[in-house]
Design an enzyme around this catalytic site. Sequence first.
Site, short mmCIF file in Angstrom:
data_model
loop_
_atom_site.label_atom_id
_atom_site.label_comp_id
_atom_site.label_asym_id
_atom_site.label_seq_id
_atom_site.Cartn_x
_atom_site.Cartn_y
_atom_site.Cartn_z
N SER A 136 0.79 -1.04 0.22
CA SER A 136 -0.10 -0.67 0.37
C SER A 136 0.58 1.16 0.18
O SER A 136 2.02 1.38 0.38
CB SER A 136 -0.39 0.14 0.95
OG SER A 136 -1.37 0.90 1.57
N TYR A 160 -2.75 5.63 -3.79
CA TYR A 160 -2.99 6.49 -3.24
C TYR A 160 -3.22 8.48 -4.23
O TYR A 160 -1.32 8.20 -3.90
CB TYR A 160 -3.42 6.90 -2.14
CG TYR A 160 -4.61 6.14 -1.61
CD1 TYR A 160 -5.35 5.71 -1.86
CD2 TYR A 160 -3.73 5.11 -0.22
CE1 TYR A 160 -6.83 4.70 -1.00
CE2 TYR A 160 -4.73 4.91 0.03
CZ TYR A 160 -6.14 4.03 -0.01
OH TYR A 160 -6.79 3.25 0.83
N THR A 186 -5.92 3.11 -6.59
CA THR A 186 -7.19 3.09 -5.26
C THR A 186 -8.15 4.28 -5.88
O THR A 186 -7.62 5.07 -5.70
CB THR A 186 -7.21 2.33 -4.16
OG1 THR A 186 -6.06 1.14 -3.97
CG2 THR A 186 -7.94 3.05 -2.81
N LYS A 276 -8.55 -0.08 -8.65
CA LYS A 276 -9.73 -1.10 -7.31
C LYS A 276 -10.23 0.37 -6.55
O LYS A 276 -10.31 0.92 -6.30
CB LYS A 276 -8.32 -0.87 -6.46
CG LYS A 276 -9.02 -1.35 -4.71
CD LYS A 276 -7.61 -1.92 -4.46
CE LYS A 276 -7.66 -2.52 -2.71
NZ LYS A 276 -8.21 -1.60 -1.68
N HIS A 300 -14.06 -1.70 -0.92
CA HIS A 300 -12.14 -1.41 0.55
C HIS A 300 -12.71 -2.29 1.57
O HIS A 300 -12.49 -1.56 2.79
CB HIS A 300 -12.86 -0.08 0.65
CG HIS A 300 -10.98 0.64 0.81
ND1 HIS A 300 -10.91 1.41 -0.21
CD2 HIS A 300 -10.08 0.63 1.68
CE1 HIS A 300 -9.11 1.82 0.75
NE2 HIS A 300 -9.64 1.11 1.82
#
Length: 410
Positions: A136, A160, A186, A276, A300
């Site tokens: 992540s 992100y 995402t 995502k 999520h």
Amino acid sequence: MVKRQFPNPVELAKLMKFKAPELNGKKRRLDSALTIYDLKAIAKRRTPKAAFDYTDGSAEGELSLSRARQAFEDIEFHPSILRDASNVDTTTQILGGTSAMPFGIAPTGFTRLMQTEGEIAGAGAAAAAGIPFTLSTLGTSSIEDVKAANPEGRNWFQLYVMRDRDISYGLVERAAAAGFDTLMFTVDTPVAGARLRDKRNGFSIPPQLTVGTIMNAIPRPWWWFDFLTTPPLEFASLASTGGTVGELLDSAMDPSIDYHDLTIIRDMWPGKIVIKGVQNLEDSKRLADLGVDSILLSNHGGRQLDRAPIPFHLLPNVVREVGNDVEVMVDTGIMNGADIVASMALGAKFTLIGRAYLYGLMAGGREGVDRTIEILSEQVIRTMKLLEVTSIEELEPKHVTQLQRLVPRG
Ligand SMILES: Cc1cc2nc3c(=O)[nH]c(=O)nc-3n(C[C@H](O)[C@H](O)[C@H](O)COP(=O)(O)O)c2cc1C
């Protein structure tokens, strides 16, 4: 009348088989876990409440997650009979490479908070099992350290896009340079979902010591020992600002991101790209038209919009409409290998596990993640054998139906 006799000491002795006790406490604990729910129970005993709740919890009334799990429980399988199922091949092709199993590890933030080995345990376990690992943007191990833990295997990087675009672009470049083969963008996080458990626990990064946390720490000394004797918990790729997780997310996320950002990211990234957090057919079609490699149907893990569509329910329609153009993946709510098999039968090309991995991590670090993968793999194989299919390709929609309770009207 039942005929009785005196017990024969020789026959009795044959029945007495005492196993040597397992002296390794961690192994004993992990071996006793037969399901992911068992790992979750161990995780809860061993992890401070705020960290466990951060992982286990989801947004608002936590309906998105419980419904997604319920949908998997409401699966009805339809096995074939009299087919040779002595051997099954679980190898799966995804995004231009192979995975030994039809699942990989989903990106999770703050992972070293759950257990100090964090992402390194996840990447190492993925390497050993031959499945992909996703790091992540909010990871607590660096891109380069994850690569070192999974040097030959497949690493994916979750992005992100933050207010400060240069930070995001820098991460994309670093992941490419480190040889990550897939970028997972995402798109369901314009703002943080309302994680009420975190608010109630006063959960912050780093954790604050209060009377409550100290009382809660007393039966969990090893977590605190790990926490206090290993490098401080911080984002490995970002400079954090401190505060609650929601505040951190809100300061990092940019609610204005749109399709233009996708174009920029695509131009920067040399490998495969997955979007995502796709949650409807219209967006799936648009992304397929734009030529992305894959979409991940996901809410999520219920941590963003509560009462969001159940990703597993979206699957058949989305696969029917765009399944020839993009590889459709699914996550949210997977707690059993049978959930994975059902998803593959309904046309998913791959699945991801979030909490199932983290429960294992909290239950026993690297060995705990190995145990998660082992439990899910055994369940996948056993379910396939009981359905009497011998490869992932042989799984078909005819193998799965849903009980009606949670099927949307209209
Ligand atoms: C503790 C935790 C942290 C997460 N952090 C991220 C993240 O940083 N980025 C992201 O895209 N998804 C994140 N997710 C969502 C997961 O990638 C995945 O979509 C979700 O966990 C799947 O549901 P499951 O937990 O029921 O398997 C996180 C999930 C959890 C449980």
